[in-house]
Design a protein around this motif. Structure first.
Motif, PDB file in Angstrom:
ATOM      1  N   MET A 184       0.704  -1.326   0.044  1.00 57.51           N
ATOM      2  CA  MET A 184       0.061  -0.071   0.080  1.00 57.51           C
ATOM      3  C   MET A 184       0.991   1.040  -0.144  1.00 57.51           C
ATOM      4  SD  MET A 184      -2.843  -1.285  -0.459  1.00 57.51           S
ATOM      5  CE  MET A 184      -3.387  -2.652  -0.720  1.00 57.51           C
ATOM      6  N   LEU A 223       3.628   2.523  -4.009  1.00 55.37           N
ATOM      7  CA  LEU A 223       3.210   3.227  -5.098  1.00 55.37           C
ATOM      8  C   LEU A 223       2.785   4.618  -4.736  1.00 55.37           C
ATOM      9  CD1 LEU A 223       1.425   0.801  -7.010  1.00 55.37           C
ATOM     10  CD2 LEU A 223       3.788   1.076  -7.349  1.00 55.37           C
ATOM     11  N   ASP A 224       3.206   5.746  -5.389  1.00 54.81           N
ATOM     12  CA  ASP A 224       2.856   6.865  -5.135  1.00 54.81           C
ATOM     13  C   ASP A 224       1.281   7.214  -5.735  1.00 54.81           C
ATOM     14  OD1 ASP A 224       2.138   9.569  -5.278  1.00 54.81           O
ATOM     15  OD2 ASP A 224       4.255  10.247  -5.760  1.00 54.81           O
ATOM     16  N   PRO A 225       0.271   7.364  -4.605  1.00 55.90           N
ATOM     17  CA  PRO A 225      -1.239   7.440  -5.057  1.00 55.90           C
ATOM     18  C   PRO A 225      -1.325   8.597  -6.134  1.00 55.90           C
ATOM     19  CG  PRO A 225      -0.832   8.225  -2.925  1.00 55.90           C
ATOM     20  CD  PRO A 225       0.729   7.734  -3.381  1.00 55.90           C
ATOM     21  N   ARG A 226      -0.307   9.620  -6.321  1.00 56.56           N
ATOM     22  CA  ARG A 226      -0.781  10.757  -7.246  1.00 56.56           C
ATOM     23  C   ARG A 226      -0.053  10.623  -8.500  1.00 56.56           C
ATOM     24  NH1 ARG A 226      -3.198  11.471  -3.111  1.00 56.56           N
ATOM     25  NH2 ARG A 226      -3.669  13.576  -1.864  1.00 56.56           N
ATOM     26  N   GLU A 278      -3.532   4.470 -15.485  1.00 57.94           N
ATOM     27  CA  GLU A 278      -4.371   4.405 -14.178  1.00 57.94           C
ATOM     28  C   GLU A 278      -3.481   4.910 -13.071  1.00 57.94           C
ATOM     29  OE1 GLU A 278      -7.364   3.995 -16.174  1.00 57.94           O
ATOM     30  OE2 GLU A 278      -7.395   3.847 -14.222  1.00 57.94           O
ATOM     31  N   TYR A 279      -4.374   5.200 -12.233  1.00 54.90           N
ATOM     32  CA  TYR A 279      -3.561   5.600 -10.621  1.00 54.90           C
ATOM     33  C   TYR A 279      -3.834   4.241  -9.845  1.00 54.90           C
ATOM     34  CZ  TYR A 279      -3.489  10.418 -12.168  1.00 54.90           C
ATOM     35  OH  TYR A 279      -2.990  11.453 -12.584  1.00 54.90           O
ATOM     36  N   GLU A 286      -4.924   3.478  -7.042  1.00 58.11           N
ATOM     37  CA  GLU A 286      -6.199   3.523  -6.105  1.00 58.11           C
ATOM     38  C   GLU A 286      -6.915   2.186  -5.812  1.00 58.11           C
ATOM     39  OE1 GLU A 286      -8.844   7.497  -4.879  1.00 58.11           O
ATOM     40  OE2 GLU A 286      -9.367   6.176  -6.876  1.00 58.11           O
ATOM     41  N   LYS A 287      -7.411   1.642  -6.908  1.00 55.57           N
ATOM     42  CA  LYS A 287      -8.044   0.616  -6.922  1.00 55.57           C
ATOM     43  C   LYS A 287      -7.417  -0.816  -7.009  1.00 55.57           C
ATOM     44  CE  LYS A 287     -12.326   2.757  -8.528  1.00 55.57           C
ATOM     45  NZ  LYS A 287     -12.993   3.071  -9.644  1.00 55.57           N
ATOM     46  N   LEU A 288      -6.137  -0.919  -6.768  1.00 62.11           N
ATOM     47  CA  LEU A 288      -5.218  -2.195  -7.058  1.00 62.11           C
ATOM     48  C   LEU A 288      -5.045  -2.774  -5.877  1.00 62.11           C
ATOM     49  CD1 LEU A 288      -2.265  -0.893  -8.968  1.00 62.11           C
ATOM     50  CD2 LEU A 288      -4.189  -2.220  -9.938  1.00 62.11           C
ATOM     51  N   SER A 289      -5.452  -4.148  -5.921  1.00 63.20           N
ATOM     52  CA  SER A 289      -5.307  -5.035  -4.836  1.00 63.20           C
ATOM     53  C   SER A 289      -3.697  -4.987  -4.285  1.00 63.20           C
ATOM     54  CB  SER A 289      -5.753  -6.434  -5.174  1.00 63.20           C
ATOM     55  OG  SER A 289      -4.874  -7.030  -6.266  1.00 63.20           O
ATOM     56  N   PRO A 341      -8.228  -2.427 -16.626  1.00 67.69           N
ATOM     57  CA  PRO A 341      -8.653  -1.593 -15.547  1.00 67.69           C
ATOM     58  C   PRO A 341      -9.836  -0.703 -16.061  1.00 67.69           C
ATOM     59  CG  PRO A 341      -6.875  -0.607 -17.130  1.00 67.69           C
ATOM     60  CD  PRO A 341      -7.241  -2.086 -17.295  1.00 67.69           C
ATOM     61  N   THR A 369     -10.529   6.741 -12.375  1.00 69.05           N
ATOM     62  CA  THR A 369      -9.661   7.531 -11.432  1.00 69.05           C
ATOM     63  C   THR A 369      -9.091   8.516 -12.089  1.00 69.05           C
ATOM     64  OG1 THR A 369      -8.088   5.896 -11.712  1.00 69.05           O
ATOM     65  CG2 THR A 369      -9.080   5.915  -9.486  1.00 69.05           C
ATOM     66  N   PRO A 385      -4.911  13.966 -10.115  1.00 65.62           N
ATOM     67  CA  PRO A 385      -4.995  14.645  -8.734  1.00 65.62           C
ATOM     68  C   PRO A 385      -5.414  16.109  -9.116  1.00 65.62           C
ATOM     69  CG  PRO A 385      -2.810  13.526  -8.994  1.00 65.62           C
ATOM     70  CD  PRO A 385      -3.352  13.240 -10.266  1.00 65.62           C
ATOM     71  N   ARG A 390       7.145   6.694   3.493  1.00 69.86           N
ATOM     72  CA  ARG A 390       6.601   5.852   2.557  1.00 69.86           C
ATOM     73  C   ARG A 390       7.384   5.243   1.729  1.00 69.86           C
ATOM     74  NH1 ARG A 390       0.875   8.911   1.693  1.00 69.86           N
ATOM     75  NH2 ARG A 390       0.439   7.165   0.515  1.00 69.86           N
ATOM     76  N   PHE A 422       7.469   4.451  -1.511  1.00 73.99           N
ATOM     77  CA  PHE A 422       7.456   4.994  -2.952  1.00 73.99           C
ATOM     78  C   PHE A 422       8.672   6.283  -3.006  1.00 73.99           C
ATOM     79  CE2 PHE A 422       5.152   8.970  -2.818  1.00 73.99           C
ATOM     80  CZ  PHE A 422       4.111   8.761  -1.691  1.00 73.99           C
ATOM     81  N   HIS A 467       6.901  13.830  -6.192  1.00 67.61           N
ATOM     82  CA  HIS A 467       6.345  12.849  -5.204  1.00 67.61           C
ATOM     83  C   HIS A 467       5.774  13.506  -4.107  1.00 67.61           C
ATOM     84  CE1 HIS A 467       7.447   9.188  -7.257  1.00 67.61           C
ATOM     85  NE2 HIS A 467       8.453   9.730  -7.407  1.00 67.61           N
ATOM     86  N   PRO A 514       3.045  16.679  -4.661  1.00 65.48           N
ATOM     87  CA  PRO A 514       1.501  16.486  -5.012  1.00 65.48           C
ATOM     88  C   PRO A 514       0.818  15.784  -3.746  1.00 65.48           C
ATOM     89  CG  PRO A 514       3.002  15.927  -6.647  1.00 65.48           C
ATOM     90  CD  PRO A 514       3.824  16.277  -5.487  1.00 65.48           C
ATOM     91  N   ASN A 515       1.460  15.166  -2.842  1.00 65.00           N
ATOM     92  CA  ASN A 515       1.116  14.350  -1.927  1.00 65.00           C
ATOM     93  C   ASN A 515       0.819  15.144  -0.754  1.00 65.00           C
ATOM     94  OD1 ASN A 515       0.527  11.325  -2.110  1.00 65.00           O
ATOM     95  ND2 ASN A 515       2.532  11.738  -3.138  1.00 65.00           N
ATOM     96  N   ARG A 531      -9.033 -12.213  -6.337  1.00 64.46           N
ATOM     97  CA  ARG A 531      -8.631 -12.125  -5.074  1.00 64.46           C
ATOM     98  C   ARG A 531     -10.011 -12.333  -4.193  1.00 64.46           C
ATOM     99  NH1 ARG A 531      -8.507  -6.199  -7.880  1.00 64.46           N
ATOM    100  NH2 ARG A 531      -9.189  -4.969  -6.233  1.00 64.46           N
ATOM    101  N   ALA A 543      -4.523 -11.485  -9.696  1.00 70.48           N
ATOM    102  CA  ALA A 543      -4.320 -11.538  -8.261  1.00 70.48           C
ATOM    103  C   ALA A 543      -3.506 -10.020  -7.893  1.00 70.48           C
ATOM    104  CB  ALA A 543      -3.537 -12.423  -7.802  1.00 70.48           C
TER     105      ALA A 543
END
Lengths: 325, 674, 269
Positions: free
Chosen positions: A88, A91-94, A136-137, A139-142, B10, B14, B17, B186, B188, B206, B209-210, B609, B674
């Protein structure tokens, strides 16, 4: 071609009064094209050692070499990459997935944007993900999908060595298998060497050619995976094996190694025991045999064979290892 | 037939930002707080832009015939000591007040960002110095610093803008520092450093933006603070100097004439408050909107509720005396725990979601029952539901929920009798020993609390019992340890102390929710040994929840396998490897390599999953991932049915045979999901 | 004139003047006021400091006594998303009251309740003349810190209530009040204390303005007049005293935090 070598590596973490030596004089070789497992529990220093190999922790003693060259220069060309434990936070969510992966692609190797994009898509396909994911971002990945992308990102740098720090510990059991299969395939395909850090003995035995066991910053046993895990020489390795639920034995084993020493106090990592660090817990050490003073005073050194253990009394254990089938 | 999950491509939904931020702003304006703020700010900005153009001349008109008048038809706020209309002066002053505040804010933010980013940019050693400097600077109240700088820069507009800007910087720097420190940890960021991105590059791509969203919120709040600071300075005569005027100066003038015309002070005062409020409310509303997006929504229901309410459903189809599959016990003995058709539900705007449903089992004295499942299986919720620890919005229903014969569903949870009963008959052990103890209370009193409140013991008696329990869980030096704080214990010792706490009241049942997941394997073994010893010596039933089927197999005599909120199989643990029938159970068993796994074969995998309880497909929840799924599996949910060897299974196509080397052949399909 | 300059040491080189100043400082001598010759700065400060301490101290005590119970109560009432209207009312009014600067609030209170001015002329509006004259200035100072603190206490308590150890405490079937007061509040105290240290510093700063509005004979109004009359020794002295007070407050907060939090002595790795 891609041999990673730790020579008497020591690493101090923290600063001021809180500093402690997390890794103490470790000698470890990850031969080219092979997978070496590093087994330890929390506080053993295994993650610290892995992070030092990618330059995240500075080395305070000894050195780390890649192909005989000092590590620092090699890191500049991305020769050593890492996959982290927590999917979790890796990966950078942005940032889009494609951008995250592309960041690792060396600008010297591939310069044009279109070429980089193609490389990103190639890597995604390599890991069984549709190329559309690049836009894609996360966000929705497992968790499993994120670890695949983390792998893609690491491979994007064409590494010679991959450090895998507990990469399946945070995943559901039904997913771990596919990640491990993938890692094994990729290693065979690309020929990088790998340091696989884990606390899970069965997984390490399955995946790794060689295994090293680390306790409180020191290596206590090393050797081919099958040998070490079927015929361990060091009492700590034996303890780990016996405690592992996958070993198949019953829960309460009277006479087993775990009952030899009482549930003692935990060791303070700032003040490790003198001599052999395992001696307060050791079922064949001074806690059980008061005359074995060597354990308290002198640091046991590993002998030079392929499978060696750092113990004054290795292979002299009286309690037989319980059957592991 | 290979099994594939619903989508490997996918779901393109989404946004970037930047677009999300704009969407957030738009949403903010629609909230009540945000709307109010927008109105206030709108009025202020309108005045700032328009008023000087229209009225600056009129506002300066001196009228010797109308000095110091109160509010009247001609002058709504009255006049000042030179006969000038006060309302017009307040409106015209808007521009200067707003402009000066925004300039000061800009200075403060730029300096603050620089200072705040310094620890990251400078690296660990120099960075610590920068951080220390900011921490010291932040201790000084802004107004005092402003006054200090005002003396240095001199009174007047330029000096004040600099003064306020500089004194805002430490506060902003500290905020930036804290935010950066949070992101820095974090992985990343570490990955980017490994990819040889420079510190500045990481900051730009990085980190910023966050942290942008909380920063923007604070910009609004900072603008409010600057406005008020300026008003204060001018009020003291240190800011804007006559003949220019802003609200602060007007307030000063109004104050001296307050006995004659209070409106002269109220007017500028209200203007200051309205403008400050506008910025403040906007910042707060934006924070609320942005913050609510990050709340993890564990249930994402689509369409109507899929659950079957209570009394219908799928009854266990077995002998009506309810004893099938249970351990043999003396006739007439009351089971420790009886659970029949337990359901946990949650009301959402789109309907009711049931992450746990149709759970039925019972436990006898001294029995060890394991519940195994992955994420989304509902195993922890089941445990908490049985323990009566779930709070709204979750609610629990059950046809039967009896502990030692006492009906828990009918009991009033707040009555003294119920609380006492639960605290002394039921012991709980939770997953994370580090966070499960109150860090500000010593261990002894935390254990003793149970005895003092529910067993009528005095403080000394309860304390002694706590020490006794600590000794019983093999904590050396128990008396000394009881006076220590939780952080002075190691992880394994803390977990043992938790077991000791569970044993304070002589419980008949211990519910252990993943008690060893957070522990090292050697400590894990110690804790499990301890639980086993307690179970045998005190005849305490143990309900063990875990995701680790090997642990469950070792510790428990019976196993419940849960998937997507239901029990899909129940069997004696000795039969796990030989006669597990449900494909999911078999998959779980084969997915875990043991020490005899064949190294030349790939590991068994399960595609797809674990299922989100709000997103359950029709039919069997496992069907999309199952190699043996037939058409029936996708349309109808199989009921839990008894099978010969004393277990139950919920499957249309239960499998036979031992679970051995299934590597390499099974469920290789669809690796990418998965 | 020349003799006066020489006597004040103004002809000496700058550095020696500074050293001279520091030496006097350590001896407690802040110099002499320019605009009020014959009175030493320390005398003036000594005269006016108690008034400021009275104001700030009282305001702080009231803020703490009101905000903490209020915050805990609000947390208990609105936990789990219940009573959303109450939460909205509480949060909105907190924001509104916190956004009103203390000197404007003072002006407003004077207009409403001030003797001779306001609609209800109850309280005195100028000078320090007995307990009634404390009411308006103290309220002006105390309102903002109270609501800010109450909000923070509420948020902190709600955060703490999500912690694992609260679930453990609930498993011991404690009564609600005991859960909040014995388990939640002590853990919410850290953030609260840190903030109250900052708020107290802000309170002291606020006295500058409120004293000016209400002609309260404290250090604040003194500072303002001395800046305007360019009485630099006095300004320096007052600023120094303020600085020391702020530092002392922060120190006290740090010490209290260290005493209350058993973990601070041993840093967790």
């Amino acid at each position: 071609m891609s041999e990673l070598r730790f020579e008497k590596t020591s690493i101090r973490v923290g600063h001021g009064a809180r500093a402690l030596t997390a890794v103490d004089g470790v000698d470890l070789v990850v031969p080219a094209r092979s997978i070496v497992g590093l087994i330890g529990e929390s506080g053993s220093g295994k993650s610290t050692l892995g992070r030092a190999a990618v330059g995240l922790n500075p080395v305070s003693g000894g050195r780390i070499l890649l192909d005989g060259q000092p590590l620092a220069r090699q890191l500049r060309r991305g020769a050593v990459q890492m996959v982290f434990q927590d999917p979790m936070s890796s990966l950078d969510p942005r940032m889009t997935i494609g951008d995250s992966i592309a960041e690792s692609i060396s600008r010297r190797r591939i310069r044009r944007a279109t070429d980089r994009r193609r490389e990103v898509e190639r890597l995604l396909e390599l890991l069984d993900l549709e190329p559309q994911w690049a836009d894609e971002y996360p966000e929705k990945l497992s968790g499993g999908q994120r670890q695949r992308i983390a792998l893609a990102r690491a491979l994007a740098a064409r590494p010679e060595v991959l450090i895998a720090d507990e990469i399946t510990s945070a995943l559901d059991v039904s997913i771990q298998g596919s990640i491990l299969n993938q890692v094994k395939d990729l290693q065979r395909q690309f020929g990088f060497s790998m340091l696989f850090i884990s606390h899970n003995l069965s997984v390490v035995r399955y995946l790794c050619d060689q295994v090293a066991v680390i306790y409180l910053g020191r290596l206590v046993e090393q050797g081919p995976a099958e040998d070490v895990l079927s015929d361990p020489q060091h009492p700590y390795t034996r303890e780990l094996l016996e405690a592992s639920p996958d070993s198949g034995g019953p829960l309460v084993q009277p006479g087993g190694i775990l009952h030899a020493v009482g549930d003692g106090e935990a060791t303070d990592p700032h003040h490790p025991p003198t001599g052999c660090r395992y001696h307060p817990r050791c079922p064949v050490g001074p806690a059980v045999h008061p005359d074995r003073n060597a354990c308290r005073t002198s640091v046991p050194l590993p002998l030079g064979r392929a499978h060696h253990a750092a113990c004054h009394f290795a292979a002299m254990t009286e309690t037989p290892l319980t059957a592991t089938t | 037939m290979t099994a594939r999950t619903s989508s490997s491509a996918p779901d393109p939904s989404t946004p970037s930002p930047a677009r999300r931020l704009l969407a957030g702003l738009a949403k903010t304006i629609r909230t009540p707080m945000g709307a109010t703020a927008t109105v206030f700010l709108g009025v202020v900005l309108l005045a700032a832009i328009v008023a000087p153009m229209l009225w600056s001349g009129t506002a300066a008109k001196v009228d010797a015939t109308a000095l110091d008048q109160g509010p009247s038809g001609e002058h709504w706020l009255g006049t000042d000591n030179l006969g000038r209309d006060l309302l017009l002066r307040v409106l015209v002053a808007a521009r200067l007040s707003v402009l000066l505040s925004l300039s000061a804010t800009a200075i403060g933010i730029s300096l603050g960002l620089l200072l705040g980013a310094a620890p990251w940019l400078l690296g660990p050693r120099l960075g610590r110095l920068a951080a220390a400097f900011v921490n010291i600077a932040v201790a000084f109240p802004m107004l005092l610093m402003t006054l200090f700088f005002a003396v240095i820069f001199g009174v007047g507009v330029q000096g004040s803008v600099c003064a306020i800007g500089i004194s805002m910087a430490p506060w902003f720097a500290r905020l930036t520092q804290t935010l950066i420190a949070g992101v820095q940890k974090r992985d990343f960021v570490a990955a980017a450093r490994i990819a040889r991105v420079s510190r500045f590059g990481v900051l730009r791509r990085h980190i910023l933006p966050n942290i942008a969203e909380p920063l923007i919120v604070n910009v609004a709040l900072a603008a409010a603070a600057a406005l008020l600071a300026f008003a204060g300075l001018s009020f003291l005569g240190l800011g804007v100097q006559a003949p220019e005027y802003d609200w602060g100066l007007l307030l000063n003038e109004g104050l001296s004439g307050i006995y004659v015309n209070p409106a002269g002070a109220l007017g500028p005062g209200i203007a200051i408050v309205v403008a400050g409020l506008g910025f403040n409310l906007f910042g707060e509303a934006l924070a609320k909107v942005l913050g609510s997006r990050h709340k993890v929504r564990t249930f994402r229901p689509r369409g109507a509720s899929r659950t079957v309410s209570g009394s219908g459903g799928h009854p266990r189809q077995h002998a009506t005396d309810g004893s099938a599959g249970d351990a043999i016990a003396p006739a007439g003995e009351v089971p420790v725990l009886e659970v029949d058709r337990l359901r946990v539900s949650l009301d959402t705007p789109n309907g009711t979601v049931s992450p746990v449903r149709e759970i039925s089992f019972s436990m006898k004295r001294g029995e060890a029952l394991g519940v195994v499942g992955e994420s989304g299986s509902g195993k922890s919720l089941t445990a908490l539901a049985v323990a009566q620890l779930l709070e709204s919005p979750l609610h629990v229903e059950a046809a039967t929920l009896r502990l030692l014969g006492k009906d828990l569903m009918a009991a009033d949870p707040r009555s003294r009798a119920t609380r006492r009963f639960l605290a002394t008959s039921l012991g709980l052990v939770f997953q994370n020993p580090t966070t499960s103890f109150n860090p500000t209370m010593r261990i002894g009193p935390q254990l003793a609390e149970v005895a003092r409140l529910h067993q009528d013991m005095s403080r000394r008696q309860a304390g002694a019992r706590a020490v006794d329990r600590l000794r019983a869980v093999r904590i050396p030096g128990a008396e000394r340890r009881a006076k220590q704080y939780p952080h002075e214990f190691s992880g394994g010792m803390r977990q043992r102390a938790m077991v000791g706490m569970a044993m304070m009241g002589n419980p008949s049942l211990i519910i252990a929710d993943e008690p060893t997941t957070a522990l090292d394997v050697t400590i894990q073994r110690q804790v499990l040994n301890l639980l086993e010893q307690i179970r045998v010596e005190n005849q305490v039933a143990v309900l063990l929840i875990s995701h680790d089927i090997s642990v469950i197999g070792q510790f428990c005599s019976r196993v419940l396998v849960m998937y997507a909120g239901r029990v899909v199989e129940e069997l004696p643990s000795a039969d796990l490897r030989t006669s597990a029938r449900h494909p999911y159970t078999r998959a779980l068993l084969s997915a875990v390599p043991d020490m005899t796994a064949d190294r030349s074969q790939p590991l068994a995998t399960v595609p797809g999953r674990p299922v989100d309880p709000a997103d359950r497909p029709a039919g069997c929840a496992f069907a999309p991932r199952c190699t043996f799924a037939t058409a029936q599996c996708h349309t109808a949910e199989p009921p839990l049915q008894e099978v010969g060897s004393g277990g139950t299974v919920a499957c249309w196509n239960p499998q036979e045979g031992a679970v051995t080397a299934v590597q390499g052949q099974v469920q290789q399909a669809g690796r990418g999901q998965a | 004139m020349e003799a006066r300059r020489a006597a004040l040491g103004l002809n000496d080189p700058i550095w020696s003047q500074y050293v001279h100043y520091l030496k006097n400082l350590l001896a407690g001598d802040f110099g002499e006021s320019i605009t009020r010759p014959g009175l030493s700065v320390s005398q003036i400060i000594g005269q006016r400091l108690p008034a400021t301490i009275e104001l700030a101290g009282l305001a702080f005590v009231i803020a703490m006594l009101v905000s903490i119970p209020l915050g805990v109560l609000m947390a208990a009432l609105t936990r789990g998303g219940r009573r959303q209207r109450t939460e909205l009312a509480f949060t909105s009014s907190s924001i509104v009251f916190a956004a009103i600067p203390e000197f404007i609030l003072a002006v407003g209170l004077v207009c409403l309740f001030g003797q001779g001015v306001g609609l209800l002329g109850i309280f005195p509006v100028a000078g320090r003349s007995g307990p009634l004259s404390l009411v308006l200035p103290v309220i002006s100072l105390a309102v903002a810190p109270t609501v800010v603190l109450a909000r923070v206490v509420r948020v902190e308590v709600l955060t703490v209530m999500e912690a694992d150890y609260i679930r453990t405490a609930r498993s011991k079937r404690l009564r609600a009040w005991r859960l909040y007061l014995r388990h939640a509040l002590p853990n919410a105290v850290t953030a609260t204390l840190t903030l109250s240290g900052l708020l107290l510093g802000g309170l002291i700063a606020g006295t500058v303005l409120v004293e000016s509005v209400m002609a309260w004979p404290g250090l604040g109004s003194s500072m303002v007049s001395s800046i305007l009359t360019k009485d630099y020794p006095l300004v320096q002295g007052i600023v120094l005293v303020y600085g020391v007070v702020v530092l002392v407050i922060n120190l006290v907060v740090d010490v209290v935090l260290a005493v209350l939090d058993p973990r601070s002595a041993i840093q967790e790795s």
